[in-house]
Design a protein around this motif. Structure first.
Motif, PDB file in Angstrom:
ATOM      1  N   THR A   1      -1.110   3.885   6.859  1.00 50.45           N
ATOM      2  CA  THR A   1       0.271   3.386   6.837  1.00 50.45           C
ATOM      3  C   THR A   1       0.510   2.445   8.002  1.00 50.45           C
ATOM      4  O   THR A   1       1.183   1.415   7.864  1.00 50.45           O
ATOM      5  N   ALA A   2      -0.056   2.775   9.162  1.00 46.59           N
ATOM      6  CA  ALA A   2       0.075   1.907  10.336  1.00 46.59           C
ATOM      7  C   ALA A   2      -0.600   0.569  10.115  1.00 46.59           C
ATOM      8  O   ALA A   2      -0.096  -0.474  10.540  1.00 46.59           O
ATOM      9  N   PHE A   3      -1.754   0.578   9.423  1.00 46.48           N
ATOM     10  CA  PHE A   3      -2.439  -0.685   9.138  1.00 46.48           C
ATOM     11  C   PHE A   3      -1.537  -1.633   8.353  1.00 46.48           C
ATOM     12  O   PHE A   3      -1.511  -2.840   8.599  1.00 46.48           O
ATOM     13  N   VAL A   4      -0.811  -1.073   7.388  1.00 45.80           N
ATOM     14  CA  VAL A   4       0.068  -1.892   6.556  1.00 45.80           C
ATOM     15  C   VAL A   4       1.269  -2.374   7.358  1.00 45.80           C
ATOM     16  O   VAL A   4       1.685  -3.534   7.247  1.00 45.80           O
TER      17      VAL A   4
ATOM     18  N   TRP B   1      -0.076   8.471  -8.503  1.00 50.18           N
ATOM     19  CA  TRP B   1      -1.141   7.707  -9.151  1.00 50.18           C
ATOM     20  C   TRP B   1      -0.604   6.389  -9.700  1.00 50.18           C
ATOM     21  O   TRP B   1       0.464   6.341 -10.304  1.00 50.18           O
ATOM     22  N   GLU B   2      -1.357   5.320  -9.465  1.00 53.31           N
ATOM     23  CA  GLU B   2      -1.028   4.002  -9.988  1.00 53.31           C
ATOM     24  C   GLU B   2      -2.274   3.398 -10.624  1.00 53.31           C
ATOM     25  O   GLU B   2      -3.380   3.574 -10.110  1.00 53.31           O
ATOM     26  N   PRO B   3      -2.128   2.698 -11.758  1.00 48.72           N
ATOM     27  CA  PRO B   3      -3.302   2.040 -12.355  1.00 48.72           C
ATOM     28  C   PRO B   3      -3.803   0.919 -11.447  1.00 48.72           C
ATOM     29  O   PRO B   3      -3.009   0.169 -10.873  1.00 48.72           O
ATOM     30  N   MET B   4      -5.123   0.835 -11.317  1.00 52.57           N
ATOM     31  CA  MET B   4      -5.727  -0.177 -10.456  1.00 52.57           C
ATOM     32  C   MET B   4      -6.494  -1.189 -11.298  1.00 52.57           C
ATOM     33  O   MET B   4      -7.069  -0.840 -12.331  1.00 52.57           O
ATOM     34  N   GLY B   5      -6.499  -2.436 -10.845  1.00 51.70           N
ATOM     35  CA  GLY B   5      -7.259  -3.472 -11.518  1.00 51.70           C
ATOM     36  C   GLY B   5      -8.751  -3.270 -11.309  1.00 51.70           C
ATOM     37  O   GLY B   5      -9.176  -2.558 -10.397  1.00 51.70           O
TER      38      GLY B   5
ATOM     39  N   ALA C   1      -4.052  -0.681   0.547  1.00 52.14           N
ATOM     40  CA  ALA C   1      -2.755  -0.053   0.805  1.00 52.14           C
ATOM     41  C   ALA C   1      -1.604  -1.045   0.746  1.00 52.14           C
ATOM     42  O   ALA C   1      -0.446  -0.645   0.626  1.00 52.14           O
ATOM     43  N   ARG C   2      -1.909  -2.321   0.835  1.00 51.46           N
ATOM     44  CA  ARG C   2      -0.860  -3.332   0.673  1.00 51.46           C
ATOM     45  C   ARG C   2      -0.417  -3.444  -0.784  1.00 51.46           C
ATOM     46  O   ARG C   2       0.652  -3.987  -1.066  1.00 51.46           O
ATOM     47  N   GLN C   3      -1.236  -2.946  -1.698  1.00 53.78           N
ATOM     48  CA  GLN C   3      -0.941  -3.081  -3.123  1.00 53.78           C
ATOM     49  C   GLN C   3      -0.702  -1.744  -3.823  1.00 53.78           C
ATOM     50  O   GLN C   3      -0.031  -1.710  -4.859  1.00 53.78           O
TER      51      GLN C   3
ATOM     52  N   ASN D   1      -0.274   2.828  -3.491  1.00 53.58           N
ATOM     53  CA  ASN D   1       0.232   3.909  -2.656  1.00 53.58           C
ATOM     54  C   ASN D   1      -0.872   4.463  -1.754  1.00 53.58           C
ATOM     55  O   ASN D   1      -1.997   4.716  -2.209  1.00 53.58           O
ATOM     56  N   VAL D   2      -0.540   4.654  -0.496  1.00 55.20           N
ATOM     57  CA  VAL D   2      -1.504   5.145   0.495  1.00 55.20           C
ATOM     58  C   VAL D   2      -2.066   6.504   0.100  1.00 55.20           C
ATOM     59  O   VAL D   2      -3.270   6.761   0.226  1.00 55.20           O
ATOM     60  N   LEU D   3      -1.222   7.381  -0.403  1.00 56.10           N
ATOM     61  CA  LEU D   3      -1.649   8.745  -0.741  1.00 56.10           C
ATOM     62  C   LEU D   3      -2.696   8.738  -1.844  1.00 56.10           C
ATOM     63  O   LEU D   3      -3.651   9.524  -1.820  1.00 56.10           O
ATOM     64  N   MET D   4      -2.539   7.848  -2.821  1.00 59.39           N
ATOM     65  CA  MET D   4      -3.516   7.757  -3.902  1.00 59.39           C
ATOM     66  C   MET D   4      -4.853   7.235  -3.372  1.00 59.39           C
ATOM     67  O   MET D   4      -5.919   7.731  -3.731  1.00 59.39           O
ATOM     68  N   ILE D   5      -4.806   6.234  -2.517  1.00 61.29           N
ATOM     69  CA  ILE D   5      -6.028   5.650  -1.965  1.00 61.29           C
ATOM     70  C   ILE D   5      -6.808   6.689  -1.162  1.00 61.29           C
ATOM     71  O   ILE D   5      -8.026   6.841  -1.321  1.00 61.29           O
ATOM     72  N   VAL D   6      -6.119   7.416  -0.314  1.00 61.83           N
ATOM     73  CA  VAL D   6      -6.779   8.442   0.501  1.00 61.83           C
ATOM     74  C   VAL D   6      -7.319   9.565  -0.374  1.00 61.83           C
ATOM     75  O   VAL D   6      -8.384  10.114  -0.116  1.00 61.83           O
ATOM     76  N   MET D   7      -6.605   9.895  -1.451  1.00 61.85           N
ATOM     77  CA  MET D   7      -7.056  10.936  -2.366  1.00 61.85           C
ATOM     78  C   MET D   7      -8.399  10.564  -2.996  1.00 61.85           C
ATOM     79  O   MET D   7      -9.351  11.357  -2.979  1.00 61.85           O
ATOM     80  N   VAL D   8      -8.494   9.363  -3.551  1.00 60.62           N
ATOM     81  CA  VAL D   8      -9.742   8.928  -4.196  1.00 60.62           C
ATOM     82  C   VAL D   8     -10.862   8.875  -3.168  1.00 60.62           C
ATOM     83  O   VAL D   8     -12.003   9.274  -3.450  1.00 60.62           O
ATOM     84  N   ARG D   9     -10.552   8.398  -1.989  1.00 62.08           N
ATOM     85  CA  ARG D   9     -11.540   8.350  -0.902  1.00 62.08           C
ATOM     86  C   ARG D   9     -12.064   9.745  -0.582  1.00 62.08           C
ATOM     87  O   ARG D   9     -13.261   9.937  -0.355  1.00 62.08           O
ATOM     88  N   TYR D  10     -11.177  10.731  -0.591  1.00 59.01           N
ATOM     89  CA  TYR D  10     -11.580  12.105  -0.280  1.00 59.01           C
ATOM     90  C   TYR D  10     -12.403  12.737  -1.391  1.00 59.01           C
ATOM     91  O   TYR D  10     -13.218  13.615  -1.133  1.00 59.01           O
TER      92      TYR D  10
END
Length: 289
Positions: free
Chosen positions: A89-92, A201-205, A30-32, A34-43
C-alpha cells in the motif's frame, strides 16, 4: 554450516536485488488491482514453496509443523502477511524511493525493542545510534511542513510490524528450528490472506497474470537465496548488505516509475542507513567479545 563470507555477501546482494524487483512488480500490479488479492495470490505460491522446502528438510509436513509455540507461530505468520499488505500500500501511495527510505529504519526498531521483548542489553552507543536514526526518519517525514504527506506513516507502520516480526522470529528460534518457523510463516500467511483476499477478487488481464506469475517466482527465489545466504555465512557478516535493497528499489522507482528523489529523502535515508549499519556493527562486536 559453511563459513564462506564472500559467497554469503554475493548471495545477499542477489537476494536484495530479487526482492527489489518483487517490490517493483508489486507496485505495478497494486496500481491496478486490490492489494489484498495480489498478496493472497503471492502467498499461495509462497505456501507451496514453503511446504516443498519443509518436506525436503524435515521429511514430512507433520515434522516441519511440530512446534511448542503454535500461538506465537500463528501470530508471526499473520503479522508478516499484514505487514506485506501495508508495505505494498505504501508503494502505491508514496512510491518505492520514499517507502524504502522510511522502511530502512526497521533494524533500529529491532535494536530498540530487543530489550523489552527479548531481554537483551542495549548499550548507550546503540541507543545514540537509534536516536540519530529516528532523526533521519523525521528528516524524511518533515513533520510540520506543508509538503508532509500523512501517507508517509504507512511505511513507518510497516517497519514497526516487520521489526516485531523479526523479534518474534528470534524469540521462536529458542525452541523452534528455522524450517519450522519458515513453514508456519508461509502456511499461516496463505490461510490468513485467502480468508481476506477472496472477498476482493478482481479479474486480471493475461499480461498481468504473467506479471503475477513473475511476482510469485521472484518471491520464492528471493527466499531461497536468503536461506542459502544464511547457510554459507554468518548473519552478522552479511546483514549490512541487506540495505542494498533500498538502493536497488530506489533505482527501479527512479528509472522505471519516474519517481523523484527529494533532498530530504536522500539525506534522511543516508542518516537512517548509517545509524542502522552502526547498530549492526556494535551488535556484531558484542557477539565477538
Amino acid at each position: 554450516m559453511q563459513n564462506n563470507t564472500k559467497l554469503g555477501i554475493m548471495l545477499m546482494i542477489a537476494t536484495t536485488f530479487v526482492f527489489a524487483v518483487q517490490d517493483g512488480i508489486s507496485q505495478h500490479l497494486a496500481r491496478q488491482y486490490n492489494v489484498l488479492m495480489i498478496v493472497m495470490v503471492r502467498y499461495w505460491f509462497f505456501a507451496a514453496f514453503v511446504i516443498t522446502i519443509a518436506i525436503r528438510q524435515s521429511g514430512s509436513v507433520r515434522a516441519a509443523a511440530a512446534t511448542q509455540q503454535p500461538v506465537l507461530q500463528i501470530f508471526r505468520g499473520a503479522l508478516l502477511a499484514l505487514e506485506i499488505c501495508v508495505m505494498v500500500t505504501a508503494f502505491v501511495a508514496l512510491g518505492l524511493v520514499e517507502s524504502h527510505a522510511i522502511f530502512a529504519c526497521y533494524p533500529l526498531l529491532i535494536a530498540a525493542l530487543s530489550g523489552p521483548v527479548l531481554g537483551e542489553a542495549v548499550g548507550w552507543r546503540r541507543w545514540a545510534a537509534i536516536g540519530i536514526g529516528f532523526i533521519g526518519v523525521l528528516v524524511i517525514l518533515q513533520p510540520g511542513f506543508a509538503i508532509f504527506a500523512p501517507a508517509a506513516v504507512v511505511p513507518l507502520a510497516a517497519a514497526l510490524m516487520f521489526a516485531l516480526y523479526g523479534l518474534l522470529t528470534r524469540y521462536a528460534a529458542r525452541k523452534a528450528s528455522t524450517a519450522t518457523s519458515f513453514f508456519w510463516t508461509g502456511t499461516v500467511g496463505a490461510v490468513i490472506m485467502t480468508g481476506i483476499g477472496l472477498w476482493f477478487w478482481e479479474p486480471m488481464g493475461r499480461a498481468d497474470w504473467i506479471w503475477m506469475a513473475t511476482l510469485c517466482v521472484t518471491g520464492a527465489s528471493g527466499h531461497w537465496l536468503l536461506i542459502k545466504t544464511y547457510e554459507v555465512a554468518e548473519a552478522s557478516a552479511v546483514q549490512p548488505f541487506a540495505y542494498l535493497q533500498l538502493v536497488f528499489a530506489s533505482t527501479i522507482g527512479l528509472l522505471i516509475f519516474g519517481e523523484t528523489l527529494r533532498w530530504n529523502v536522500a539525506l534522511g535515508g543516508a542518516i537512517v542507513v548509517g545509524a542502522g549499519l552502526f547498530t549492526l556493527w556494535r551488535a556484531r562486536k558484542k557477539e565477538v567479545a
